[in-house]
Write a protein that holds these residues in place. Sequence first.
Motif, PDB file in Angstrom:
ATOM      1  N   GLN A  29       0.942  -1.309  -0.170  1.00 40.38           N
ATOM      2  CA  GLN A  29       0.030   0.177  -0.092  1.00 40.38           C
ATOM      3  C   GLN A  29       0.916   1.253  -0.012  1.00 40.38           C
ATOM      4  OE1 GLN A  29      -2.620  -0.749   3.369  1.00 40.38           O
ATOM      5  NE2 GLN A  29      -4.259  -0.532   1.911  1.00 40.38           N
ATOM      6  N   LEU A  30       1.802   1.294   0.700  1.00 37.22           N
ATOM      7  CA  LEU A  30       2.777   2.540   1.080  1.00 37.22           C
ATOM      8  C   LEU A  30       3.500   2.584  -0.311  1.00 37.22           C
ATOM      9  CD1 LEU A  30       4.121   2.126   4.681  1.00 37.22           C
ATOM     10  CD2 LEU A  30       2.432   3.995   3.808  1.00 37.22           C
ATOM     11  N   MET A  31       4.065   1.570  -0.903  1.00 34.64           N
ATOM     12  CA  MET A  31       4.707   1.476  -2.088  1.00 34.64           C
ATOM     13  C   MET A  31       3.797   2.325  -3.155  1.00 34.64           C
ATOM     14  SD  MET A  31       6.843  -1.774  -2.248  1.00 34.64           S
ATOM     15  CE  MET A  31       8.361  -2.092  -1.304  1.00 34.64           C
ATOM     16  N   ARG A  32       2.782   1.992  -3.124  1.00 39.23           N
ATOM     17  CA  ARG A  32       1.934   2.576  -4.320  1.00 39.23           C
ATOM     18  C   ARG A  32       1.764   4.189  -4.076  1.00 39.23           C
ATOM     19  NH1 ARG A  32      -1.112  -2.502  -3.855  1.00 39.23           N
ATOM     20  NH2 ARG A  32      -2.524  -1.762  -2.178  1.00 39.23           N
ATOM     21  N   GLU A  33       1.277   4.333  -2.702  1.00 35.40           N
ATOM     22  CA  GLU A  33       1.107   5.725  -2.418  1.00 35.40           C
ATOM     23  C   GLU A  33       2.291   6.711  -2.680  1.00 35.40           C
ATOM     24  OE1 GLU A  33       0.095   5.770   1.715  1.00 35.40           O
ATOM     25  OE2 GLU A  33      -1.997   4.523   1.709  1.00 35.40           O
ATOM     26  N   HIS A  35       4.640   6.181  -4.856  1.00 35.72           N
ATOM     27  CA  HIS A  35       4.973   5.811  -6.367  1.00 35.72           C
ATOM     28  C   HIS A  35       6.615   5.264  -6.393  1.00 35.72           C
ATOM     29  CE1 HIS A  35       1.841   8.355  -7.654  1.00 35.72           C
ATOM     30  NE2 HIS A  35       2.161   9.238  -6.451  1.00 35.72           N
ATOM     31  N   VAL A  36       6.434   4.270  -5.519  1.00 37.98           N
ATOM     32  CA  VAL A  36       7.674   3.442  -5.536  1.00 37.98           C
ATOM     33  C   VAL A  36       7.882   2.719  -6.920  1.00 37.98           C
ATOM     34  CG1 VAL A  36       9.091   1.283  -4.513  1.00 37.98           C
ATOM     35  CG2 VAL A  36       8.029   3.298  -3.168  1.00 37.98           C
ATOM     36  N   ASP A  37       6.870   2.397  -7.523  1.00 41.09           N
ATOM     37  CA  ASP A  37       6.767   1.765  -8.974  1.00 41.09           C
ATOM     38  C   ASP A  37       7.661   2.835  -9.948  1.00 41.09           C
ATOM     39  OD1 ASP A  37       4.805   3.549  -8.855  1.00 41.09           O
ATOM     40  OD2 ASP A  37       3.484   2.189  -9.852  1.00 41.09           O
ATOM     41  N   ASN A  38       7.883   3.928  -9.477  1.00 40.73           N
ATOM     42  CA  ASN A  38       8.590   4.700 -10.457  1.00 40.73           C
ATOM     43  C   ASN A  38      10.074   4.449 -10.563  1.00 40.73           C
ATOM     44  OD1 ASN A  38       9.441   7.555 -11.602  1.00 40.73           O
ATOM     45  ND2 ASN A  38      10.577   7.907  -9.579  1.00 40.73           N
ATOM     46  N   ARG A  39      10.773   3.799  -9.520  1.00 41.97           N
ATOM     47  CA  ARG A  39      11.886   3.225  -9.742  1.00 41.97           C
ATOM     48  C   ARG A  39      12.408   1.786  -9.426  1.00 41.97           C
ATOM     49  NH1 ARG A  39      13.057   3.151  -3.735  1.00 41.97           N
ATOM     50  NH2 ARG A  39      11.723   4.454  -2.775  1.00 41.97           N
ATOM     51  N   VAL A  40      11.330   1.085  -9.008  1.00 43.50           N
ATOM     52  CA  VAL A  40      11.366  -0.306  -8.962  1.00 43.50           C
ATOM     53  C   VAL A  40       9.839  -0.972  -9.505  1.00 43.50           C
ATOM     54  CG1 VAL A  40      11.463  -2.216  -7.019  1.00 43.50           C
ATOM     55  CG2 VAL A  40      12.715   0.012  -6.711  1.00 43.50           C
ATOM     56  N   LYS A  41      10.323  -2.102  -9.998  1.00 41.90           N
ATOM     57  CA  LYS A  41       9.006  -2.867 -10.628  1.00 41.90           C
ATOM     58  C   LYS A  41       8.554  -3.687  -9.471  1.00 41.90           C
ATOM     59  CE  LYS A  41       7.867  -5.769 -14.673  1.00 41.90           C
ATOM     60  NZ  LYS A  41       8.392  -6.549 -15.842  1.00 41.90           N
ATOM     61  N   GLN A 143       3.104  18.544  -7.947  1.00 40.37           N
ATOM     62  CA  GLN A 143       2.153  19.823  -7.220  1.00 40.37           C
ATOM     63  C   GLN A 143       1.460  18.974  -6.021  1.00 40.37           C
ATOM     64  OE1 GLN A 143       2.160  23.045  -8.315  1.00 40.37           O
ATOM     65  NE2 GLN A 143       1.095  23.258  -6.276  1.00 40.37           N
ATOM     66  N   ARG A 144       1.137  17.847  -5.934  1.00 43.69           N
ATOM     67  CA  ARG A 144       0.274  17.237  -4.746  1.00 43.69           C
ATOM     68  C   ARG A 144       1.273  17.330  -3.928  1.00 43.69           C
ATOM     69  NH1 ARG A 144      -1.124  12.381  -6.796  1.00 43.69           N
ATOM     70  NH2 ARG A 144       0.203  11.219  -5.267  1.00 43.69           N
ATOM     71  N   LEU A 145       2.514  16.627  -4.061  1.00 44.39           N
ATOM     72  CA  LEU A 145       3.487  16.452  -2.880  1.00 44.39           C
ATOM     73  C   LEU A 145       3.774  17.906  -2.429  1.00 44.39           C
ATOM     74  CD1 LEU A 145       5.842  14.107  -5.091  1.00 44.39           C
ATOM     75  CD2 LEU A 145       4.552  13.618  -2.818  1.00 44.39           C
ATOM     76  N   SER A 149       2.728  19.110   1.509  1.00 45.81           N
ATOM     77  CA  SER A 149       3.876  19.761   2.406  1.00 45.81           C
ATOM     78  C   SER A 149       4.903  18.384   2.687  1.00 45.81           C
ATOM     79  CB  SER A 149       3.418  20.235   3.684  1.00 45.81           C
ATOM     80  OG  SER A 149       2.729  21.437   3.295  1.00 45.81           O
ATOM     81  N   THR A 150       4.816  17.523   1.680  1.00 36.90           N
ATOM     82  CA  THR A 150       5.851  16.223   1.889  1.00 36.90           C
ATOM     83  C   THR A 150       7.160  16.948   1.824  1.00 36.90           C
ATOM     84  OG1 THR A 150       4.234  14.734   0.968  1.00 36.90           O
ATOM     85  CG2 THR A 150       6.342  13.992   1.095  1.00 36.90           C
ATOM     86  N   PRO A 151       8.102  16.675   2.896  1.00 34.63           N
ATOM     87  CA  PRO A 151       9.392  17.093   2.768  1.00 34.63           C
ATOM     88  C   PRO A 151      10.061  16.571   1.319  1.00 34.63           C
ATOM     89  CG  PRO A 151       8.902  16.480   4.956  1.00 34.63           C
ATOM     90  CD  PRO A 151       7.821  15.838   4.123  1.00 34.63           C
ATOM     91  N   GLU A 152      10.783  17.563   0.546  1.00 39.37           N
ATOM     92  CA  GLU A 152      11.275  16.990  -0.690  1.00 39.37           C
ATOM     93  C   GLU A 152      12.627  16.095  -0.671  1.00 39.37           C
ATOM     94  OE1 GLU A 152      12.981  19.333  -4.629  1.00 39.37           O
ATOM     95  OE2 GLU A 152      11.853  20.669  -3.209  1.00 39.37           O
ATOM     96  N   ILE A 153      13.073  16.155   0.487  1.00 36.59           N
ATOM     97  CA  ILE A 153      14.229  14.942   0.578  1.00 36.59           C
ATOM     98  C   ILE A 153      13.585  13.648   0.727  1.00 36.59           C
ATOM     99  CG2 ILE A 153      14.024  14.773   3.213  1.00 36.59           C
ATOM    100  CD1 ILE A 153      17.223  15.128   1.347  1.00 36.59           C
ATOM    101  N   TYR A 154      12.350  13.417   0.979  1.00 42.75           N
ATOM    102  CA  TYR A 154      11.809  12.117   0.523  1.00 42.75           C
ATOM    103  C   TYR A 154      11.426  11.460  -0.691  1.00 42.75           C
ATOM    104  CZ  TYR A 154      11.256  12.089   5.942  1.00 42.75           C
ATOM    105  OH  TYR A 154      11.234  12.103   7.173  1.00 42.75           O
ATOM    106  N   TRP A 155      11.277  12.748  -1.676  1.00 40.00           N
ATOM    107  CA  TRP A 155      11.095  12.172  -3.001  1.00 40.00           C
ATOM    108  C   TRP A 155      11.887  12.896  -3.988  1.00 40.00           C
ATOM    109  CZ3 TRP A 155       9.272  16.853  -5.632  1.00 40.00           C
ATOM    110  CH2 TRP A 155       8.706  17.822  -5.040  1.00 40.00           C
ATOM    111  N   LEU A 156      13.240  12.853  -3.739  1.00 43.56           N
ATOM    112  CA  LEU A 156      14.236  13.169  -4.807  1.00 43.56           C
ATOM    113  C   LEU A 156      14.158  12.340  -5.927  1.00 43.56           C
ATOM    114  CD1 LEU A 156      17.191  13.918  -2.329  1.00 43.56           C
ATOM    115  CD2 LEU A 156      15.680  15.610  -3.382  1.00 43.56           C
ATOM    116  N   ASP A 157      13.661  10.862  -5.702  1.00 41.24           N
ATOM    117  CA  ASP A 157      13.734   9.979  -6.866  1.00 41.24           C
ATOM    118  C   ASP A 157      12.742  10.381  -7.884  1.00 41.24           C
ATOM    119  OD1 ASP A 157      11.995   9.520  -4.561  1.00 41.24           O
ATOM    120  OD2 ASP A 157      11.689   7.512  -5.494  1.00 41.24           O
TER     121      ASP A 157
END
Length: 206
Positions: A29-33, A35-41, A143-145, A149-157
């Motif tokens: 669930q967390l991987m979907r939320e 967007h981990v599938d952006n970097r991992v199958k 834009q949603r991120l 207010s999700t800290p950018e350090i968490y979504w550098l990927d």
Amino acid sequence: MAAAKLTTLGIAVLELLHERPMHPYEMAQLMRERHVDNRVKVKAGSLYHTVERLLGNGFIEVVDTQRDGRRPERTVYGMTGAGRDAFVERSTHLLGDVAEEYPEFLSGLAVIHELGRERSLRELERRITQLRARVAADRTVTQRLHDDSTPEIYWLDWRFTAARRAFELEWAERLLDELKTEKLPFVCEHEPKLVTEKENDERKTS
């Protein structure tokens, strides 16, 4: 599983377990939320297989079992000290080492001349249409991120992927223009006659 062979999906699992122990369904669930599938199958089967491998190699351990009503019992896993060490070692290499990667687009670019002008322009236009849609979707997610207010350090990927896709779109559009205006001409005067069997059959029946 040696630290050097820790897969990117294994890294993603251990990354989540840095936060707290959790069961595979919660991981998915967390991987979907996020967007981990952006970097991992990520597939359900491969996720459970990865969890089993991590468990077998002592990188994670069972810390609890949970049951919610009539649902099947869920096993909760936590990271071990060995898992933390393996995670740090492998992640260090992933961040610092330049790995050889082979995008399929490079092979497509290499055979443009063999495909010929007409087909190449058509396929480049098709790719650009897809890229424009994805870049627009990337902007929505970004834009949603920001709005959350999700800290950018968490979504550098994600930031890297969005920037790379935007660059690819710009580059492909420039290439298309160069081919159309013949700033980048084909060497042969005649169109290469590469046709598939299906196309050849269609020509015969038309």
